[in-house]
Design an enzyme around this catalytic site. Structure first.
Site, PDB file in Angstrom:
ATOM      1  N   CYS A 191       0.818  -1.212   0.000  1.00  0.00           N
ATOM      2  CA  CYS A 191       0.000   0.000   0.000  1.00  0.00           C
ATOM      3  C   CYS A 191       0.856   1.268   0.000  1.00  0.00           C
ATOM      4  O   CYS A 191       0.622   2.189  -0.790  1.00  0.00           O
ATOM      5  CB  CYS A 191      -0.952  -0.011   1.191  1.00  0.00           C
ATOM      6  SG  CYS A 191      -0.157  -0.059   2.810  1.00  0.00           S
ATOM      7  N   HIS A 240      -2.661   0.831   6.899  1.00  0.00           N
ATOM      8  CA  HIS A 240      -3.016   0.793   5.478  1.00  0.00           C
ATOM      9  C   HIS A 240      -3.210   2.215   4.955  1.00  0.00           C
ATOM     10  O   HIS A 240      -3.622   3.114   5.694  1.00  0.00           O
ATOM     11  CB  HIS A 240      -4.294  -0.014   5.269  1.00  0.00           C
ATOM     12  CG  HIS A 240      -4.644  -0.209   3.819  1.00  0.00           C
ATOM     13  ND1 HIS A 240      -3.800  -0.862   2.937  1.00  0.00           N
ATOM     14  CD2 HIS A 240      -5.726   0.164   3.092  1.00  0.00           C
ATOM     15  CE1 HIS A 240      -4.363  -0.892   1.739  1.00  0.00           C
ATOM     16  NE2 HIS A 240      -5.526  -0.266   1.815  1.00  0.00           N
ATOM     17  N   GLU A 247      -5.836   1.510  -4.535  1.00  0.00           N
ATOM     18  CA  GLU A 247      -5.050   0.946  -3.438  1.00  0.00           C
ATOM     19  C   GLU A 247      -4.387  -0.352  -3.866  1.00  0.00           C
ATOM     20  O   GLU A 247      -4.798  -0.997  -4.838  1.00  0.00           O
ATOM     21  CB  GLU A 247      -5.950   0.667  -2.234  1.00  0.00           C
ATOM     22  CG  GLU A 247      -7.004  -0.406  -2.513  1.00  0.00           C
ATOM     23  CD  GLU A 247      -7.802  -0.807  -1.286  1.00  0.00           C
ATOM     24  OE1 GLU A 247      -7.411  -0.448  -0.165  1.00  0.00           O
ATOM     25  OE2 GLU A 247      -8.834  -1.495  -1.465  1.00  0.00           O
TER      26      GLU A 247
END
Length: 425
Positions: A337, A387, A399
Site C-alpha cells: 500500500c 493501510h 489501493e
C-alpha cells in the site's frame, strides 16, 4: 474518431456547387434505445450491488488482517516467554544438580570420618584403653613423655568427634539446600510447561486467524470475479446503447447536414466558395494532482507484494515472517500500500517514506468530509496505522490492498478509517 471527423466536416464551409448528401445512416427506434438503456441500468444495478457486497467483504478481510497481526504478536510474546522459562528451568536444573552433589559429598565425608572413629574406638577397646592402641605409647622416653602422648591421643579423639558433629551440621545445611533447589526446579519446570502450552495456544490461534483470513480472501476473490463478469456485461450493454445512440446521433447529424446543404445550394451564388474555418479543441494540460492519480491508476492489476514498490515502479517484495510469506510475496514483483503511494507522488517530485504511519504525517491533515482527489486515506487498528490508499473522487480510491490481491479501484471503506486525509498537493 468518427464523430470528430464528422463534426469537422460539418463545421467547414460548404462549396458553392451543390454536393449530394450521402444516404441516411440507420436510425434506431425509441423502443430499441429504451430497451438498451433498461438493460444497461439493470447491469449497472447488479454491479453496484456486488460492489457493496465486495466492500463489506473487504472490510471484513481488513478486520481479519488486523486480528492476524495481533495473534502473531501474541505468538511472538509467547515465544519470548517460553525462551525465558527454558533458561530459568535450565539454571534451576543446574543448581539442583550442584546442590545434590554437595549433599552427596557431605554425606560421604561424614561416612569416612565415622569409619575412622569406629576404627579408633575398636583399637582402644582391644587395648583396654580409650586412647588408642599400645603402638601409640611405644618409644616413650619418660613418664612425662608417656603422659603427653596420652593427652595428645585424647585430644585427637575429641577433635575428631567435634569434626564429625560439624560435618553433620554441614550435611543438614546442604540437604536443605538440595531440597530448596529441587523445589525451585519443580517450579521452573512447571512454568516451562505453562509457557510451552501458551506458545501452542498462540500458534493455534494464529493459524486459525490466518485460515479465516484465507477463507475470507477466497470469498472476496469470488465476489471480485462476479463483479468483473457483470462489469463486462455492463460494458457490453453500454456499448450496445452507445452504438444505438451513436447511430441516432449520426442520423441527426446527417439530417442537419442535409438541411444545411439544401440551404447552401439555395444561396450558393451569393455566398461564394469560402466558408468558416474548422476549430480544434485542445485538451487542458494536466496538473500535479492528475499526474499523481494517473501514475497510481497506471499500475492497476499489478500484484501485491509486501515491501514492494519505489519511485521507479514495482519491486520484489520482502519477507514478513507471517502472512505475506505464506503468499510468497518475497518472490513477487509488485507494490504494497505505501509503495504504491511512493510511486504515485514520485511523479511530481515528492519523496515519501516506505511506511504508512510516516506517510500520514507527511502533509497537511484535512477532515474526511473535505477530502479531495489526490489525498491519502489511512486505516488504523487500536491507534496503529496499517493501510493507506489514494482518494480519486466520486467515493472511489485506488489501493494495493493485501497479499494475494492486485492494485485496484474500490469504494472508500469507512470501517477503521482515521478521521482525516493527508494532503500533499
Amino acid at each position: 474518431m468518427i464523430a470528430t471527423s464528422l463534426s469537422l466536416v460539418i463545421s467547414m464551409a460548404v462549396p458553392a456547387t451543390a454536393v449530394a448528401v450521402p444516404p441516411p445512416p440507420p436510425n434506431p427506434s425509441d423502443s430499441e434505445l429504451s430497451a438498451g438503456r433498461t438493460e444497461a441500468k439493470a447491469k449497472a444495478g447488479k454491479v453496484g450491488e456486488l460492489t457493496n457486497q465486495l466492500a463489506k467483504a473487504e472490510a471484513r478481510l481488513m478486520e481479519l488482517q488486523a486480528e492476524v497481526e495481533a495473534k502473531m504478536e501474541d505468538a511472538n510474546k509467547a515465544l519470548v516467554d517460553l525462551e525465558t522459562a527454558e533458561d530459568l528451568a535450565a539454571k534451576a536444573k543446574a543448581d539442583a544438580e550442584a546442590a545434590k552433589r554437595e549433599s552427596d559429598d557431605a554425606s560421604q565425608s561424614i561416612e569416612n570420618a565415622r569409619k575412622q572413629l569406629d576404627e579408633f574406638a575398636a583399637g582402644s577397646y582391644k587395648q583396654g584403653t580409650t586412647v588408642g592402641s599400645m603402638s601409640a605409647y611405644m618409644g616413650a622416653k619418660s613418664p612425662e613423655d608417656l603422659l603427653a602422648r596420652a593427652q595428645l591421643l585424647n585430644a585427637v579423639s575429641g577433635s575428631e568427634l567435634d569434626a564429625l558433629e560439624s560435618m553433620e551440621r554441614a550435611r543438614t545445611v546442604k540437604a536443605n539446600k538440595d531440597s530448596l533447589a529441587r523445589a525451585a526446579l519443580d517450579e521452573a519446570t512447571k512454568r516451562q510447561a505453562e509457557a510451552e502450552q501458551a506458545k501452542r495456544d498462540a500458534d493455534a490461534a494464529t493459524a486459525s486467524a490466518q485460515q479465516a483470513q484465507r477463507d475470507q480472501a477466497g470469498k472476496s476473490q469470488e465476489l471480485e470475479a462476479a463483479r468483473a463478469d457483470y462489469e463486462r456485461q455492463l460494458n457490453e450493454a453500454q456499448a450496445k446503447v452507445g452504438g444505438l445512440e451513436d447511430q441516432r446521433k449520426r442520423y441527426q447529424d446527417w439530417l442537419a447536414a442535409k438541411q444545411r446543404e439544401d440551404a447552401a445550394n439555395a444561396t450558393a451564388a451569393q455566398s461564394g466558395p469560402a466558408g468558416p474555418r474548422p476549430t480544434v479543441n485542445r485538451p487542458p494540460t494536466g496538473n500535479a494532482v492528475r499526474v499523481v492519480i494517473d501514475r497510481a491508476l497506471s499500475q492497476l492489476g499489478v500484484q501485491y507484494a509486501w515491501g514492494g514498490g519505489n519511485g521507479s515502479g514495482p519491486t520484489r517484495g520482502i519477507r514478513d515472517g507471517g502472512v505475506a510469506d505464506t503468499f510468497g510475496d518475497y518472490n513477487k514483483v509488485g507494490f504494497d500500500c505505501s509503495g504504491l503511494m511512493i510511486y504515485a507522488f514520485a511523479g511530481v517530485g515528492i519523496k515519501l517514506p516506505h511506511y504508512s504511519g510516516y506517510q500520514a504525517a507527511a502533509g497537511r491533515r484535512v477532515p474526511l468530509n473535505q477530502m479531495a482527489p489526490g489525498d491519502m486515506l489511512f486505516w488504523a487498528t487500536r491507534g496503529r496505522i496499517h493501510h493507506v490508499a489514494m482518494y480519486i473522487g466520486n467515493g472511489q480510491m485506488v489501493e494495493a490492498p493485501y497479499s494475494g490481491s492486485r492494485v485496484r479501484i474500490a469504494p472508500v471503506r469507512y470501517g477503521g478509517i482515521v478521521p482525516y486525509a493527508t494532503r500533499l498537493l
